[in-house]
Design a protein around this motif. Structure first.
Motif, PDB file in Angstrom:
ATOM      1  N   ALA A  13       0.818  -1.344   0.017  1.00  0.00           N
ATOM      2  CA  ALA A  13      -0.129   0.066   0.049  1.00  0.00           C
ATOM      3  C   ALA A  13       0.700   1.165   0.028  1.00  0.00           C
ATOM      4  CB  ALA A  13      -0.821  -0.197   1.126  1.00  0.00           C
ATOM      5  N   SER A  14       2.083   1.337  -0.713  1.00  0.00           N
ATOM      6  CA  SER A  14       2.942   2.422  -0.539  1.00  0.00           C
ATOM      7  C   SER A  14       3.833   2.447  -1.941  1.00  0.00           C
ATOM      8  CB  SER A  14       3.885   2.332   0.600  1.00  0.00           C
ATOM      9  OG  SER A  14       3.550   2.166   1.758  1.00  0.00           O
ATOM     10  N   PHE A  15       4.161   1.695  -2.559  1.00  0.00           N
ATOM     11  CA  PHE A  15       4.920   1.344  -3.664  1.00  0.00           C
ATOM     12  C   PHE A  15       4.255   1.120  -5.156  1.00  0.00           C
ATOM     13  CE2 PHE A  15       7.735   0.271  -0.241  1.00  0.00           C
ATOM     14  CZ  PHE A  15       8.237   1.853  -0.045  1.00  0.00           C
ATOM     15  N   ARG A  16       4.637   1.824  -6.363  1.00  0.00           N
ATOM     16  CA  ARG A  16       4.352   1.299  -7.549  1.00  0.00           C
ATOM     17  C   ARG A  16       5.222   0.434  -7.727  1.00  0.00           C
ATOM     18  NH1 ARG A  16       5.097   5.873 -11.163  1.00  0.00           N
ATOM     19  NH2 ARG A  16       7.339   5.071 -11.046  1.00  0.00           N
ATOM     20  N   VAL A  36       6.586   3.267   8.373  1.00  0.00           N
ATOM     21  CA  VAL A  36       6.346   4.373   8.942  1.00  0.00           C
ATOM     22  C   VAL A  36       5.335   5.254   8.481  1.00  0.00           C
ATOM     23  CG1 VAL A  36       7.660   6.771   9.425  1.00  0.00           C
ATOM     24  CG2 VAL A  36       8.568   4.489   9.922  1.00  0.00           C
ATOM     25  N   ARG A  37       5.061   5.218   7.003  1.00  0.00           N
ATOM     26  CA  ARG A  37       4.039   5.631   6.394  1.00  0.00           C
ATOM     27  C   ARG A  37       2.809   5.564   6.681  1.00  0.00           C
ATOM     28  NH1 ARG A  37       5.320   4.756   0.522  1.00  0.00           N
ATOM     29  NH2 ARG A  37       6.747   6.629   0.675  1.00  0.00           N
ATOM     30  N   PRO A  74      -4.302   7.065  -2.372  1.00  0.00           N
ATOM     31  CA  PRO A  74      -3.130   6.253  -2.011  1.00  0.00           C
ATOM     32  C   PRO A  74      -2.914   4.872  -2.640  1.00  0.00           C
ATOM     33  CG  PRO A  74      -5.209   5.888  -0.556  1.00  0.00           C
ATOM     34  CD  PRO A  74      -5.490   6.837  -1.613  1.00  0.00           C
ATOM     35  N   ALA A  75      -1.939   4.374  -2.675  1.00  0.00           N
ATOM     36  CA  ALA A  75      -1.704   3.143  -3.396  1.00  0.00           C
ATOM     37  C   ALA A  75      -2.032   2.140  -2.577  1.00  0.00           C
ATOM     38  CB  ALA A  75       0.047   3.051  -3.547  1.00  0.00           C
ATOM     39  N   ARG A  76      -2.469   0.971  -3.437  1.00  0.00           N
ATOM     40  CA  ARG A  76      -2.884  -0.209  -2.755  1.00  0.00           C
ATOM     41  C   ARG A  76      -3.009  -1.282  -3.727  1.00  0.00           C
ATOM     42  NH1 ARG A  76      -5.392  -2.410   1.989  1.00  0.00           N
ATOM     43  NH2 ARG A  76      -6.453  -4.277   1.571  1.00  0.00           N
ATOM     44  N   CYS A  77      -2.065  -2.210  -3.750  1.00  0.00           N
ATOM     45  CA  CYS A  77      -2.037  -3.347  -4.727  1.00  0.00           C
ATOM     46  C   CYS A  77      -3.613  -4.037  -4.728  1.00  0.00           C
ATOM     47  CB  CYS A  77      -1.030  -4.317  -4.489  1.00  0.00           C
ATOM     48  SG  CYS A  77      -0.953  -5.561  -5.615  1.00  0.00           S
ATOM     49  N   ALA A  78      -3.876  -4.328  -5.866  1.00  0.00           N
ATOM     50  CA  ALA A  78      -5.146  -5.141  -6.165  1.00  0.00           C
ATOM     51  C   ALA A  78      -4.973  -6.432  -5.454  1.00  0.00           C
ATOM     52  CB  ALA A  78      -5.409  -5.135  -7.489  1.00  0.00           C
TER      53      ALA A  78
END
Length: 110
Positions: free
Chosen positions: A16-19, A97-98, A56-60
């Protein structure tokens, strides 16, 4: 830590943080393992896990709640960037931490 739960099983912060970009050859229809429908084509040679370029990012493929109980729904078939990600390294701790989670010790081995 034989009786302790692996921290990744309650975390999910990296998902839930990175591409997450990877080679198209990692897709099932190209002979790889990543299930179709969970990634989008970015270029002729690159795919991206759905949801990882959102804000926000969140992988499917992420299931559960970040920081409570989270898991990769395609763990056995996940792409190479996910396989190479290491619990407790700098990127892991940035993601934790994010999401308001404490940092882990560097180089955790389970």
């Amino acid at each position: 830590m034989p009786d302790a739960l692996h921290p990744c099983l309650t975390c999910g912060a990296c998902c839930a943080s990175f591409r997450v970009d990877f080679a198209v050859q990692e897709m099932q229809d190209m002979g790889g393992t990543v299930p179709g429908g969970l990634a989008v084509e970015v270029t002729d040679t690159t795919c991206r896990m759905r949801g990882t370029d959102h804000v926000p990012a969140r992988c499917a493929a992420l299931t559960g709640t970040v920081g409570v109980k989270a898991a990769c729904g395609i763990y056995e078939w996940r792409p190479s960037p996910c396989r190479e990600f290491e619990a407790g390294d700098h990127a892991c701790n940035r993601a934790r931490v994010r999401h308001g989670l404490p940092a882990l010790a560097d180089g955790l081995i389970f």
